[in-house]
Design an enzyme around this catalytic site. Sequence first.
Site, PDB file in Angstrom:
ATOM      1  N   LYS A   3      -8.087   7.137 -19.347  1.00  0.00           N
ATOM      2  CA  LYS A   3      -8.338   7.697 -20.668  1.00  0.00           C
ATOM      3  C   LYS A   3      -7.072   7.660 -21.531  1.00  0.00           C
ATOM      4  O   LYS A   3      -6.594   6.599 -21.839  1.00  0.00           O
ATOM      5  CB  LYS A   3      -8.922   9.098 -20.516  1.00  0.00           C
ATOM      6  CG  LYS A   3     -10.040   9.199 -19.456  1.00  0.00           C
ATOM      7  CD  LYS A   3     -11.281   8.405 -19.824  1.00  0.00           C
ATOM      8  CE  LYS A   3     -12.265   8.222 -18.668  1.00  0.00           C
ATOM      9  NZ  LYS A   3     -12.686   9.443 -17.994  1.00  0.00           N
ATOM     10  N   ASP A  60      -7.959  19.140 -13.305  1.00  0.00           N
ATOM     11  CA  ASP A  60      -8.156  17.851 -13.963  1.00  0.00           C
ATOM     12  C   ASP A  60      -7.654  18.022 -15.398  1.00  0.00           C
ATOM     13  O   ASP A  60      -8.279  18.695 -16.211  1.00  0.00           O
ATOM     14  CB  ASP A  60      -9.655  17.497 -13.923  1.00  0.00           C
ATOM     15  CG  ASP A  60      -9.961  16.151 -14.549  1.00  0.00           C
ATOM     16  OD1 ASP A  60      -9.167  15.692 -15.397  1.00  0.00           O
ATOM     17  OD2 ASP A  60     -11.008  15.563 -14.213  1.00  0.00           O
ATOM     18  N   ARG A 107       0.846  -1.203   0.000  1.00  0.00           N
ATOM     19  CA  ARG A 107       0.000   0.000   0.000  1.00  0.00           C
ATOM     20  C   ARG A 107       0.879   1.250   0.000  1.00  0.00           C
ATOM     21  O   ARG A 107       0.559   2.255  -0.610  1.00  0.00           O
ATOM     22  CB  ARG A 107      -0.970  -0.001   1.188  1.00  0.00           C
ATOM     23  CG  ARG A 107      -1.809   1.266   1.253  1.00  0.00           C
ATOM     24  CD  ARG A 107      -3.048   1.215   2.147  1.00  0.00           C
ATOM     25  NE  ARG A 107      -3.050   0.240   3.198  1.00  0.00           N
ATOM     26  CZ  ARG A 107      -2.345   0.334   4.331  1.00  0.00           C
ATOM     27  NH1 ARG A 107      -1.593   1.387   4.564  1.00  0.00           N
ATOM     28  NH2 ARG A 107      -2.408  -0.636   5.218  1.00  0.00           N
ATOM     29  N   TYR A 119     -16.767  17.106 -15.562  1.00  0.00           N
ATOM     30  CA  TYR A 119     -16.976  15.667 -15.669  1.00  0.00           C
ATOM     31  C   TYR A 119     -18.097  15.222 -14.713  1.00  0.00           C
ATOM     32  O   TYR A 119     -18.129  15.635 -13.552  1.00  0.00           O
ATOM     33  CB  TYR A 119     -15.661  14.945 -15.352  1.00  0.00           C
ATOM     34  CG  TYR A 119     -15.814  13.460 -15.343  1.00  0.00           C
ATOM     35  CD1 TYR A 119     -16.047  12.766 -16.533  1.00  0.00           C
ATOM     36  CD2 TYR A 119     -15.780  12.731 -14.167  1.00  0.00           C
ATOM     37  CE1 TYR A 119     -16.223  11.395 -16.529  1.00  0.00           C
ATOM     38  CE2 TYR A 119     -15.950  11.359 -14.154  1.00  0.00           C
ATOM     39  CZ  TYR A 119     -16.179  10.698 -15.345  1.00  0.00           C
ATOM     40  OH  TYR A 119     -16.356   9.353 -15.338  1.00  0.00           O
TER      41      TYR A 119
HETATM   42  C1  LIG Z   1     -13.145   9.726 -16.773  1.00  0.00           C
HETATM   43  C2  LIG Z   1     -12.839  11.015 -16.147  1.00  0.00           C
HETATM   44  C3  LIG Z   1     -12.697  11.144 -14.762  1.00  0.00           C
HETATM   45  C4  LIG Z   1     -12.897   9.969 -13.816  1.00  0.00           C
HETATM   46  O1  LIG Z   1     -11.944   8.978 -14.019  1.00  0.00           O
HETATM   47  P1  LIG Z   1     -12.219   7.431 -13.652  1.00  0.00           P
HETATM   48  O2  LIG Z   1     -10.909   6.796 -13.999  1.00  0.00           O
HETATM   49  O3  LIG Z   1     -13.360   6.979 -14.477  1.00  0.00           O
HETATM   50  O4  LIG Z   1     -12.516   7.368 -12.208  1.00  0.00           O
HETATM   51  C5  LIG Z   1     -12.389  12.376 -14.246  1.00  0.00           C
HETATM   52  N1  LIG Z   1     -12.241  13.451 -15.037  1.00  0.00           N
HETATM   53  C6  LIG Z   1     -12.376  13.375 -16.367  1.00  0.00           C
HETATM   54  C7  LIG Z   1     -12.199  14.603 -17.195  1.00  0.00           C
HETATM   55  C8  LIG Z   1     -12.683  12.167 -16.971  1.00  0.00           C
HETATM   56  O5  LIG Z   1     -12.831  12.094 -18.299  1.00  0.00           O
END
Ligand SMILES: *Cc1c(COP(=O)(O)O)cnc(C)c1O
Length: 385
Positions: free
Chosen positions: A200, A175, A51, A103
């Site tokens: 992504k 983000d 962890r 998001y």
């Molecule tokens: C998909 C996404 C998230 C969340 O990510 P997960 O891996 O699905 O938890 C957060 N911000 C953006 C812009 C995203 O496209």
Amino acid sequence: MKSLKQYRKATVLVHQGEDRDPATGAAAIPIYQASTYHHSGGAPGNFDYARSGNPSRQQVEDAIALLEGGVRGFAYASGMAAIGSALSLLRSGDHLIAPDDLYGGTYRYLTMILPEQGIEVSLVDQTDPQRVEDAIRPNTRAILLETPSNPLFKVTDIRVMVEIAKRHGLLTLIDNTFMTPLLQRPLQLGVDVVIHSATKFLGGHSDLLAGLSTTADPELAKRLKRFQNGFGAVLGPFDSFLLARGIKTLQVRLAAAEKNAQLLAGRLKDHPAVADVYYPGLPEARGRKVHFAQATGSGAVLSFTLKEKEGVAPLLQRVRLPIIAPSLGGVETILTHCWSMSHAAIPAETKQQMGIGENLLRISAGIEDVEDLWEDLSEGLRDTG
Ligand SMILES: *Cc1c(COP(=O)(O)O)cnc(C)c1O
């Protein structure tokens, strides 16, 4: 010997943190599928319990720090775990300013979970700096950014947000999922914490969930590390391995996907069934000037609206190539009906207010041959509009 930091990004992507396994010389860092590590003679080595750290995870944590220019990186079980963990920098009684176009999962976290923990959230249109200034209260602690926004590609001026935050002593978090560290490097613009859903583009193959974050501030890094280890939403060894593998090809994948997105955006704009196209790469895109002052590309995701919302169902039934799903950033093209998929967590009325209608679709361009993609989309849009 040159440190990895001194190389250009495409080189860092391939060589990452350790470019070969220190223990064996293996060309790829193995999947260290172990929960704990021998304390030789009673003293811990570099790793003591998984962890707290694992060599497979270390690889992607080092990679994100190198790519964004952070002091250390953190890998989590999902993008949402990365966002939630970064927001652990806030305490009960604090107030957070976040974008009003964001998001869907983050929207859910900010509106349903943070308030239960005593953290107030204001969602504001950050493309207008005055609204952000006006939203600041005595207990405001941080500004969360997402630019370009999802799915409407509204552009927020990162430098202006950092300037406002610094003037008021606030943290900034961003983000950066849509842009990746190749197209936008917010730490260089003064942002405190950068977060990615590595599910992504960084992973890139729609085969894993992961989140990454990094900071250039050693104090913040210490707090993030403490929370990561304390809360424990860490990325497992196998997913770390997949992510490290995906990151190696990010530059070539993104370049190919971005080229396809640009072409599709241009053609959709001229299609009779289409009302609007949202993509920073279009000459008439809102906020284009600000976007290109802080990013070096348009990315591979675009949205468009149909003139008639009745065109959505036939399109989703007829297209053959895109996977119809809520996600983005894979090698395969992904078509999303934001209303019912990526932004399903947001109430209908709020979506309408945000400008997310039932006629809105999002395309994450993959790396297929763009002519096949276009033929497929044109067939899907036939006789609508
Ligand atoms: C998909 C996404 C998230 C969340 O990510 P997960 O891996 O699905 O938890 C957060 N911000 C953006 C812009 C995203 O496209």
